[in-house]
Design a protein around this motif. Structure first.
Motif, PDB file in Angstrom:
ATOM      1  N   LEU A  19      20.492 -57.625 -32.235  1.00  0.00           N
ATOM      2  CA  LEU A  19      21.430 -57.756 -31.115  1.00  0.00           C
ATOM      3  C   LEU A  19      22.874 -57.813 -31.597  1.00  0.00           C
ATOM      4  N   ALA A  20      23.125 -58.557 -32.684  1.00  0.00           N
ATOM      5  CA  ALA A  20      24.486 -58.648 -33.210  1.00  0.00           C
ATOM      6  C   ALA A  20      24.992 -57.269 -33.632  1.00  0.00           C
ATOM      7  N   ALA A  21      24.148 -56.509 -34.328  1.00  0.00           N
ATOM      8  CA  ALA A  21      24.539 -55.168 -34.747  1.00  0.00           C
ATOM      9  C   ALA A  21      24.712 -54.248 -33.545  1.00  0.00           C
ATOM     10  N   TRP A  22      23.808 -54.357 -32.571  1.00  0.00           N
ATOM     11  CA  TRP A  22      23.874 -53.508 -31.366  1.00  0.00           C
ATOM     12  C   TRP A  22      25.174 -53.761 -30.611  1.00  0.00           C
ATOM     13  N   LEU A  23      25.523 -55.040 -30.442  1.00  0.00           N
ATOM     14  CA  LEU A  23      26.760 -55.376 -29.739  1.00  0.00           C
ATOM     15  C   LEU A  23      27.986 -54.885 -30.504  1.00  0.00           C
ATOM     16  N   ASP A  24      27.832 -54.725 -31.818  1.00  0.00           N
ATOM     17  CA  ASP A  24      28.923 -54.247 -32.655  1.00  0.00           C
ATOM     18  C   ASP A  24      28.934 -52.725 -32.778  1.00  0.00           C
ATOM     19  N   GLY A  25      28.000 -52.052 -32.067  1.00  0.00           N
ATOM     20  CA  GLY A  25      28.017 -50.601 -32.017  1.00  0.00           C
ATOM     21  C   GLY A  25      27.009 -49.890 -32.882  1.00  0.00           C
ATOM     22  N   LEU A  26      26.110 -50.652 -33.526  1.00  0.00           N
ATOM     23  CA  LEU A  26      25.118 -50.043 -34.409  1.00  0.00           C
ATOM     24  C   LEU A  26      23.726 -50.248 -33.822  1.00  0.00           C
ATOM     25  N   GLY A  27      23.033 -49.139 -33.496  1.00  0.00           N
ATOM     26  CA  GLY A  27      21.757 -49.246 -32.792  1.00  0.00           C
ATOM     27  C   GLY A  27      20.530 -49.094 -33.649  1.00  0.00           C
ATOM     28  N   CYS A  28      20.695 -48.964 -34.961  1.00  0.00           N
ATOM     29  CA  CYS A  28      19.577 -48.749 -35.873  1.00  0.00           C
ATOM     30  C   CYS A  28      19.865 -49.557 -37.136  1.00  0.00           C
ATOM     31  N   VAL A  29      19.029 -50.577 -37.443  1.00  0.00           N
ATOM     32  CA  VAL A  29      19.391 -51.557 -38.470  1.00  0.00           C
ATOM     33  C   VAL A  29      18.227 -51.791 -39.425  1.00  0.00           C
TER      34      VAL A  29
END
Length: 545
Positions: free
Chosen positions: A433-443
């Protein structure tokens, strides 16, 4: 590109852009905006009706009922019809690579040696306006053959010659997602229509001239009526852009539990343009959890134990292969989420071995191809399929012996919940979620490539375990307590959350590190809510600019 159909270009009734930064060049030209507005006005009422039908169906399941094969469509399932012949470019799809739509990924995927690249606007792309615009621009450049990328370290990326590239397929967002940056008559338009419509508007003729479609992957369908809506949309696009009927070909992901009971019907609704069905395994597991959110007896053990060898998932795969081959369509295997571990040869080889075992299971089940998430895995998967599938596909593997029942598809596996498993679910949700909110959808997290689908499993399990927990008793066998007898309650969940920030702070270069606290707050709210939220990306999307 001029549209063939006469489209309404009244600026007072057209599409408007709310994103302050706009879009470069002619990506959202007046003609493109008119085209998007026409799509919205024609199909938004039907989309809303289909979403309402989803809610009604979920209420039916919440009342204790189970999904089943439809009695009103028995004639479709029993008929001898077949889908339209497949185009030559889609006859051999033994390895497909998937990933987001940033320029570097697009180039690497098209150059990867895979047969197909699925450019993903959905589960592996955070739908920020910048990401969407950059993705559409990258795909436009890829189709034109002009796309390049220069990395900060000075490395230059360029496309291989066209005949050495993977075939491009595009996955738009699902029917449930809006595109808030584009309003039509003051209403946000569908993310599905925006993604597919804009891609087709700019690229359809160039792709058709190369005998490359356009080709789409359609996500999150729950019924034949939703498939019919896509068929109508794509027919409209073909007429508006002057394409031949059936020019746009699609593959449908069977990644919801209701859809597995309507695979024949979905193929039938799209029979003039469908190329296959795909085992969207991770979203399918999430859908199982969501469908049975009110059914305590359908709780799943921790996700590491829910493998594709479990009976309910094996039955799903077998039925998909049988159904597709009966109708002349491809049966595509799913994604192995493991990825190479940089700098660790032993861990990487262990990941490769897991991929080999997964792909061997798929090819022996009759699948015509499979998915990987990393270019290094293309050759690993291809070697397995080459060894066991010398032909372009396996439509001759009819699986006539398969007799899948409703009970097999809805009966959950037995298993346990460990403390480590619960804490891993919490960590995956927060980090994703933190990465997604920061614009990254694949982690990448702990050797797995996490996207929205895998994070959804972890999130839905946390909700289900906490809302159906009981004190440990001899007749509490469903795995709603930890394997040491500790109840999965709010106290245990809070303990897992409290220690997370300090652990994550110790990890350098953590994607989305500045939004960890926001992610914790959002996960806490979603997990404590009385009702399981349909998709975590819905409340998360409201937080994006």
């Amino acid at each position: 590109m001029a549209a063939v159909l006469e489209l309404d270009s009244d600026p007072q009734r057209g599409a408007t852009l709310t994103a302050a930064q706009g879009a470069p060049g002619d990506l959202l030209s007046p003609a493109a905006m008119d085209f998007l507005a026409a799509l919205h006005r024609t199909f938004e009422p039907v989309r809303q009706a289909r979403l309402a039908a989803r809610r009604e169906r979920q209420a039916f399941f919440d009342a204790g009922h189970l999904p089943d094969f439809r009695s009103d469509t028995a004639a479709i399932r029993e008929g001898g019809w077949r889908v339209a012949p497949l185009p030559e470019a889609l006859l051999d799809r033994r390895v497909e690579i998937t990933g987001p739509v940033d320029p570097k990924m697009v180039i690497n995927a098209l150059n990867s040696g895979a047969k197909v690249y699925m450019a993903d606007f959905e589960d592996s792309t955070t739908p920020t306006w910048d990401n969407l615009v950059a993705g559409q621009q990258a795909l436009r450049g890829a189709v034109a053959g002009t796309l390049t990328f220069d990395a900060p370290n000075g490395k230059h990326y360029a496309l291989k010659p066209f005949d050495e590239q993977a075939v491009l397929m595009v996955r738009p967002r699902g029917w449930h997602l809006d595109e808030k940056h584009v309003l039509v008559d003051d209403v946000p338009m569908s993310g599905s229509l925006f993604d597919a419509g804009l891609f087709a508007f700019h690229n359809a003729h160039a792709l058709a001239a190369k005998d490359r479609g356009p080709y789409l992957y359609l996500p999150k369908l729950q019924s034949m009526e939703e498939a019919q809506l896509w068929n109508d949309v794509l027919g409209f696009i073909e007429r508006a852009l002057g394409l031949n009927p059936g020019q746009i070909k699609v593959t449908v992901l069977i990644e919801t539990l209701p859809a597995v009971f309507e695979m024949d019907e979905i193929l039938h609704a799209l029979r003039s343009r469908i190329a296959g069905l795909n085992c969207g395994r991770w979203d399918y597991m999430f859908s199982y959890l969501k469908t049975f959110r009110a059914h305590r007896d359908k709780a799943l053990p921790e996700r590491s134990q829910v493998t594709m060898t479990q009976p309910f998932l094996r039955a799903y795969t077998d039925l998909l292969v049988q159904t597709c081959h009966k109708r002349g369509a491809h049966a595509m295997g799913g994604m192995a989420a493991v990825i190479p571990v940089s700098g660790d040869e032993a861990a990487t080889e262990a990941a490769f071995e897991k991929v080999r075992a997964d792909k061997l299971r798929e090819v022996q089940a009759g699948c015509d191809g499979t998915w990987v998430a990393h270019p290094a895995l293309v050759s690993v998967a291809r070697d397995v399929f080459d060894a066991h599938m010398p032909t372009p596909h396996q439509h001759h593997v009819t699986r006539d012996e398969v007799r899948v029942t409703q009970a097999e598809l809805v009966t959950p596996p037995r298993g346990t919940i460990t403390r480590a498993g619960l804490e891993n679910n919490v960590e995956v949700c927060v980090r994703y979620l933190a990465a997604w909110l920061d614009g990254l959808g694949c982690v990448p997290i702990h050797g797995l490539m996490e996207d929205a689908a895998t994070a959804e499993i972890a999130r839905a399990q946390l909700w289900q375990w906490m809302h159906h927990t009981n004190p440990p008793t001899p007749d509490c066998p469903s795995g709603l307590c930890l394997d040491d007898g500790t109840p999965v309650d709010e106290c245990l969940f809070e303990q897992a959350l409290i220690g997370l920030p300090s652990r994550l702070a110790a990890q350098p270069n953590l994607p989305g590190s500045g939004r960890v606290n926001e992610a914790i707050e959002l996960l806490d709210t979603l997990t404590r809510a009385d009702t399981l939220e349909d998709f975590l990306t819905l409340p998360a999307y409201a937080r994006l600019e």
